[in-house]
Design a protein around this motif. Sequence first.
Motif, short mmCIF file in Angstrom:
data_model
loop_
_atom_site.label_atom_id
_atom_site.label_comp_id
_atom_site.label_asym_id
_atom_site.label_seq_id
_atom_site.Cartn_x
_atom_site.Cartn_y
_atom_site.Cartn_z
N UNK A 44 0.83 -1.02 -0.04
CA UNK A 44 0.06 -0.04 0.07
C UNK A 44 0.86 1.20 -0.08
N UNK A 45 2.21 1.12 0.55
CA UNK A 45 2.85 2.53 0.80
C UNK A 45 4.27 2.27 0.13
N UNK A 46 4.66 2.86 -1.01
CA UNK A 46 6.15 2.84 -1.44
C UNK A 46 7.17 3.08 -0.26
N UNK A 47 6.69 4.18 0.52
CA UNK A 47 7.65 4.48 1.45
C UNK A 47 8.11 3.49 2.60
N UNK A 48 7.17 2.33 2.84
CA UNK A 48 7.58 1.35 3.88
C UNK A 48 7.93 -0.02 3.32
N UNK A 49 8.52 0.24 2.11
CA UNK A 49 9.10 -1.20 1.42
C UNK A 49 10.28 -1.35 1.81
N UNK A 50 10.52 -2.54 2.48
CA UNK A 50 11.70 -2.89 3.19
C UNK A 50 12.86 -3.31 2.09
N UNK A 51 13.98 -2.95 2.50
CA UNK A 51 15.22 -3.35 1.68
C UNK A 51 15.43 -4.80 1.50
N UNK A 52 15.10 -5.32 2.77
CA UNK A 52 15.27 -6.99 2.88
C UNK A 52 14.26 -7.41 3.66
N UNK A 53 14.22 -8.91 3.76
CA UNK A 53 13.53 -9.44 4.59
C UNK A 53 14.08 -9.68 6.01
N UNK A 54 13.40 -9.11 6.92
CA UNK A 54 13.86 -9.19 8.40
C UNK A 54 13.55 -10.59 9.02
N UNK A 55 14.48 -11.05 9.88
CA UNK A 55 14.09 -12.23 10.55
C UNK A 55 13.26 -11.95 11.90
N UNK A 56 12.77 -12.88 12.43
CA UNK A 56 11.79 -12.66 13.79
C UNK A 56 12.94 -12.24 14.68
N UNK A 57 14.22 -12.73 14.71
CA UNK A 57 14.99 -12.20 15.75
C UNK A 57 15.16 -10.82 15.66
N UNK A 58 15.30 -10.15 14.36
CA UNK A 58 15.48 -8.83 14.19
C UNK A 58 14.26 -8.00 14.63
N UNK A 59 13.23 -8.43 14.36
CA UNK A 59 11.88 -7.71 14.65
C UNK A 59 11.86 -7.90 16.05
N UNK A 60 12.14 -8.66 16.87
CA UNK A 60 11.95 -9.10 18.28
C UNK A 60 12.92 -8.11 18.94
N UNK A 61 14.43 -8.01 18.35
CA UNK A 61 15.10 -7.02 18.91
C UNK A 61 14.57 -5.50 19.08
N UNK A 62 13.91 -5.15 17.76
CA UNK A 62 13.28 -3.84 17.65
C UNK A 62 12.03 -3.57 18.96
N UNK A 63 11.41 -4.74 18.95
CA UNK A 63 10.33 -4.56 20.10
C UNK A 63 10.90 -4.48 21.35
N UNK A 64 11.99 -5.09 21.81
CA UNK A 64 12.58 -5.01 22.98
C UNK A 64 13.20 -3.53 23.02
N UNK A 65 13.80 -3.07 21.97
CA UNK A 65 14.26 -1.68 22.11
C UNK A 65 13.16 -0.63 22.39
N UNK A 66 11.86 -1.00 21.75
CA UNK A 66 10.65 -0.01 22.01
C UNK A 66 10.28 -0.17 23.21
N UNK A 67 10.39 -1.34 23.80
CA UNK A 67 9.79 -1.54 25.24
C UNK A 67 10.90 -0.74 26.47
N UNK A 68 12.13 -0.56 26.02
CA UNK A 68 12.83 0.26 26.71
C UNK A 68 12.79 1.84 26.48
N UNK A 69 12.07 2.19 25.50
CA UNK A 69 11.98 3.68 25.27
C UNK A 69 10.75 4.22 26.03
N UNK A 70 10.99 5.20 26.86
CA UNK A 70 10.24 5.78 27.44
C UNK A 70 8.96 6.69 26.85
N UNK A 71 9.11 6.92 25.66
CA UNK A 71 8.06 7.71 24.93
C UNK A 71 7.10 6.61 24.12
N UNK A 72 7.34 5.36 24.18
CA UNK A 72 6.52 4.29 23.52
C UNK A 72 5.91 3.39 24.58
N UNK A 73 4.69 3.28 24.64
CA UNK A 73 4.02 2.23 25.42
C UNK A 73 3.11 1.35 24.57
#
Length: 163
Positions: A30-59
């Motif tokens: 639906x959006x050309x701006x969010x096309x990913x340059x590669x397929x990310x693994x579940x481990x990479x996605x999980x690391x991003x979620x853990x980073x967001x969980x530590x971010x005080x501006x994200x709930x």
Amino acid sequence: MTFTVRRARTSDAESIASLYKLFWTHEQPLDPLIKLRKKFTLAEHTAWVKRDLRNKNIILFVAEDITDKRKNDIAGFLELSIDKNPAWFKQRLFGHINTAIVHPKHRGKGILRALTNAALAELKKRNVKTCRLIVYINNTDAIRAWEKIGFHAISLKMTKNVQ
């Protein structure tokens, strides 16, 4: 199904990451701006979620299926940020629902509404008066769901490819 909504924990990161992968699969065409340059693994996605969980501006809120207490079955999640307008605006803070995903097998059960109610309660607690989100114009199911919860369109974001 019986579910409860709560703040996400680090132990939820992989389940949330799996739901994010559903989001990317659905939204990328639906959006050309969010096309990913590669397929990310579940481990990479999980690391991003853990980073967001530590971010005080994200709930992050999760809806957990508690029908079988032996499983950690996350039926959906919502990512809320509290953003700032520049100083010259009267309303400085506003909530922004960055992402909300309910697993397809759990849709139509009130999970999005429950997640949103938790997010709006958090905003009220912090004296934030407005919440916004972006939904793709051709995602009519999501638009209807958000309208049922009380959101309404105030603008239209437009894109044009220049090359």
